[in-house]
Design a protein around this motif. Structure first.
Motif, PDB file in Angstrom:
ATOM      1  N   ILE A  32       8.311   4.423 -11.972  1.00 36.04           N
ATOM      2  CA  ILE A  32       6.932   4.116 -11.575  1.00 36.04           C
ATOM      3  C   ILE A  32       6.144   3.483 -12.720  1.00 36.04           C
ATOM      4  N   ALA A  33       6.289   4.068 -13.919  1.00 28.71           N
ATOM      5  CA  ALA A  33       5.513   3.571 -15.064  1.00 28.71           C
ATOM      6  C   ALA A  33       5.869   2.119 -15.383  1.00 28.71           C
ATOM      7  N   LEU A  34       7.176   1.821 -15.324  1.00 32.37           N
ATOM      8  CA  LEU A  34       7.608   0.441 -15.603  1.00 32.37           C
ATOM      9  C   LEU A  34       7.083  -0.523 -14.547  1.00 32.37           C
ATOM     10  N   GLU A  35       7.113  -0.084 -13.298  1.00 33.85           N
ATOM     11  CA  GLU A  35       6.631  -0.953 -12.216  1.00 33.85           C
ATOM     12  C   GLU A  35       5.146  -1.255 -12.391  1.00 33.85           C
ATOM     13  N   VAL A  36       4.370  -0.219 -12.704  1.00 32.07           N
ATOM     14  CA  VAL A  36       2.926  -0.410 -12.881  1.00 32.07           C
ATOM     15  C   VAL A  36       2.660  -1.324 -14.082  1.00 32.07           C
ATOM     16  N   THR A  55      -6.698  -8.439 -17.142  1.00 32.49           N
ATOM     17  CA  THR A  55      -7.909  -7.657 -17.367  1.00 32.49           C
ATOM     18  C   THR A  55      -8.805  -7.638 -16.129  1.00 32.49           C
ATOM     19  N   ASP A  56      -8.278  -8.167 -15.017  1.00 29.05           N
ATOM     20  CA  ASP A  56      -9.077  -8.226 -13.780  1.00 29.05           C
ATOM     21  C   ASP A  56      -8.806  -7.039 -12.861  1.00 29.05           C
ATOM     22  N   ILE A  57      -7.883  -6.178 -13.263  1.00 24.58           N
ATOM     23  CA  ILE A  57      -7.505  -5.068 -12.389  1.00 24.58           C
ATOM     24  C   ILE A  57      -8.243  -3.803 -12.824  1.00 24.58           C
ATOM     25  N   GLY A  58      -8.999  -3.249 -11.890  1.00 25.82           N
ATOM     26  CA  GLY A  58      -9.741  -2.042 -12.231  1.00 25.82           C
ATOM     27  C   GLY A  58      -9.138  -0.783 -11.670  1.00 25.82           C
ATOM     28  N   ALA A  59      -8.192  -0.940 -10.729  1.00 31.49           N
ATOM     29  CA  ALA A  59      -7.658   0.240 -10.054  1.00 31.49           C
ATOM     30  C   ALA A  59      -6.202   0.027  -9.665  1.00 31.49           C
ATOM     31  N   VAL A  60      -5.393   1.028  -9.962  1.00 36.76           N
ATOM     32  CA  VAL A  60      -3.996   1.038  -9.522  1.00 36.76           C
ATOM     33  C   VAL A  60      -3.772   2.327  -8.747  1.00 36.76           C
ATOM     34  N   VAL A  61      -3.258   2.210  -7.518  1.00 26.98           N
ATOM     35  CA  VAL A  61      -2.883   3.399  -6.753  1.00 26.98           C
ATOM     36  C   VAL A  61      -1.380   3.345  -6.527  1.00 26.98           C
ATOM     37  N   THR A  62      -0.705   4.474  -6.790  1.00 26.62           N
ATOM     38  CA  THR A  62       0.720   4.539  -6.473  1.00 26.62           C
ATOM     39  C   THR A  62       0.957   5.681  -5.491  1.00 26.62           C
ATOM     40  N   ARG A 102       3.297  -3.794  -4.722  1.00 32.88           N
ATOM     41  CA  ARG A 102       4.726  -3.614  -4.990  1.00 32.88           C
ATOM     42  C   ARG A 102       5.235  -2.556  -4.022  1.00 32.88           C
ATOM     43  N   ILE A 103       6.316  -2.875  -3.305  1.00 32.00           N
ATOM     44  CA  ILE A 103       6.931  -1.921  -2.385  1.00 32.00           C
ATOM     45  C   ILE A 103       8.409  -1.819  -2.745  1.00 32.00           C
ATOM     46  N   ILE A 104       8.872  -0.608  -3.011  1.00 30.18           N
ATOM     47  CA  ILE A 104      10.307  -0.375  -3.243  1.00 30.18           C
ATOM     48  C   ILE A 104      10.750   0.718  -2.284  1.00 30.18           C
ATOM     49  N   HIS A 105      11.797   0.465  -1.516  1.00 29.92           N
ATOM     50  CA  HIS A 105      12.340   1.486  -0.626  1.00 29.92           C
ATOM     51  C   HIS A 105      13.807   1.661  -0.944  1.00 29.92           C
ATOM     52  N   GLU A 131      14.687  13.622  -4.943  1.00 29.62           N
ATOM     53  CA  GLU A 131      14.768  12.223  -5.350  1.00 29.62           C
ATOM     54  C   GLU A 131      13.683  11.404  -4.660  1.00 29.62           C
ATOM     55  N   ASP A 132      13.296  10.306  -5.331  1.00 22.73           N
ATOM     56  CA  ASP A 132      12.306   9.396  -4.764  1.00 22.73           C
ATOM     57  C   ASP A 132      12.921   8.573  -3.635  1.00 22.73           C
ATOM     58  N   ILE A 133      12.124   8.334  -2.577  1.00 18.48           N
ATOM     59  CA  ILE A 133      12.567   7.485  -1.466  1.00 18.48           C
ATOM     60  C   ILE A 133      11.853   6.138  -1.511  1.00 18.48           C
ATOM     61  N   VAL A 134      10.530   6.197  -1.663  1.00 13.30           N
ATOM     62  CA  VAL A 134       9.721   4.982  -1.498  1.00 13.30           C
ATOM     63  C   VAL A 134       8.583   4.961  -2.513  1.00 13.30           C
ATOM     64  N   LEU A 135       8.273   3.747  -2.959  1.00 13.58           N
ATOM     65  CA  LEU A 135       7.136   3.548  -3.859  1.00 13.58           C
ATOM     66  C   LEU A 135       6.251   2.433  -3.303  1.00 13.58           C
ATOM     67  N   VAL A 136       4.962   2.714  -3.234  1.00 12.95           N
ATOM     68  CA  VAL A 136       3.977   1.680  -2.899  1.00 12.95           C
ATOM     69  C   VAL A 136       2.951   1.648  -4.026  1.00 12.95           C
ATOM     70  N   VAL A 137       2.718   0.467  -4.566  1.00  9.40           N
ATOM     71  CA  VAL A 137       1.709   0.297  -5.618  1.00  9.40           C
ATOM     72  C   VAL A 137       0.720  -0.763  -5.159  1.00  9.40           C
ATOM     73  N   THR A 138      -0.555  -0.455  -5.261  1.00  3.32           N
ATOM     74  CA  THR A 138      -1.585  -1.439  -4.915  1.00  3.32           C
ATOM     75  C   THR A 138      -2.539  -1.600  -6.094  1.00  3.32           C
ATOM     76  N   LEU A 139      -2.951  -2.825  -6.333  1.00  2.00           N
ATOM     77  CA  LEU A 139      -3.859  -3.123  -7.437  1.00  2.00           C
ATOM     78  C   LEU A 139      -5.069  -3.874  -6.906  1.00  2.00           C
ATOM     79  N   SER A 140      -6.238  -3.447  -7.382  1.00  2.00           N
ATOM     80  CA  SER A 140      -7.446  -4.133  -6.974  1.00  2.00           C
ATOM     81  C   SER A 140      -8.499  -4.000  -8.070  1.00  2.00           C
ATOM     82  N   SER A 141      -9.619  -4.672  -7.880  1.00  2.15           N
ATOM     83  CA  SER A 141     -10.700  -4.557  -8.865  1.00  2.15           C
ATOM     84  C   SER A 141     -11.337  -3.182  -8.796  1.00  2.15           C
TER      85      SER A 141
END
Lengths: 85, 152
Positions: free
Chosen positions: B12-16, B24-31, B78-81, B90-100
């Motif tokens: 997860i950390a590497l993906e983010v 510098t335009d990203i204010g929020a990351v949700v995983t 970013r979507i990883i399944h 174990e992890d199944i799925v990762l969803v990462v969203t980035l926005s201001s």
């Protein structure tokens, strides 16, 4: 017209194969009609499609409803409701 | 590519970091991470196998991503399944969203998971302690979760 049929999850297990090619009869024009035709092909198909309203379908890798026209489909898939995530 | 279907575990950390590096335009990351539970319907499970429809899976995930990008101002997705045999924990799925701002990132992540769960062609089979595999049933609650976006 030759079409590739693909089966997934318990639909695949019940039919006993993952895919096959069929010669589509000319009078089969919708996905729902194809299901009814497949059900008559043998007990494994009758078992797989016993609850036809549960089975989902895709034409050329896009979800479709039973009433969808088969048209020039190359690949039609049948599978249970999805359970990923 | 922002969508991956893979057997391998993800970091997860590497993906983010790869999504935010140099920006510098990203204010929020949700995983969001989905994890294999150790029991199903009150019974322990030893493993879960994920089957999918190669080709259609990637198309559906890309379509769902495009829907989310049409609804929220997202700077990245970013979507990883994972597929294959997975063990409890174990992890199944990762969803990462980035926005201001956080609201778009939170909502888009939830939207992506609700749509992924009801349209991406994956199927889970759980194996119990007795070695018998059972296909997981789709949940009506997942359909309801998706429908609320359709009326929103």
């Amino acid at each position: 017209m030759t079409v590739t049929l693909r089966y997934f999850a318990w639909v695949r297990e019940r039919i006993g194969r993952a895919e096959e090619q069929i010669d589509l009869p000319a009078d089969i024009t919708t996905v729902g009609e194809l299901v009814q035709w497949l059900k008559a092909r043998g007990p494994e198909y009758a078992h797989a499609f016993a609850k036809a309203d549960v089975i989902r379908a895709a034409i050329d890798q896009t979800h479709v409803k039973p009433q969808a026209a088969i048209g020039g489909a190359r690949e039609i898939a049948f599978f249970p409701p999805v359970t990923g995530g | 590519m922002s969508v991956s279907v893979q057997a391998a575990a993800f970091n997860i950390a590497l993906e983010v970091r790869s999504l935010t590096a140099g920006r510098t335009d990203i204010g929020a990351v949700v995983t969001f991470t989905g994890i294999v539970r150790g029991e199903a319907k009150g019974h322990p499970i030893t493993s879960m196998e994920l089957e999918h429809y190669p080709g259609m899976t990637e198309r559906e995930l890309a379509r769902v991503e495009a829907l989310a990008r049409g609804r929220w101002p997202l700077q990245g997705v970013r979507i990883i399944h994972r597929i294959g045999v997975l063990r409890p924990g174990e992890d199944i799925v990762l969803v990462v969203t980035l926005s201001s701002h956080r609201q778009a990132a939170f909502e888009a992540a939830e939207f992506l998971m609700d749509y992924l769960k009801t349209s991406a062609p994956f199927w889970k089979k759980e194996t119990g302690a007795d070695g018998v595999g059972m296909w997981v049933d789709a949940r009506e609650a997942d359909n309801k979760a998706r429908e609320r976006w359709e009326s929103a």
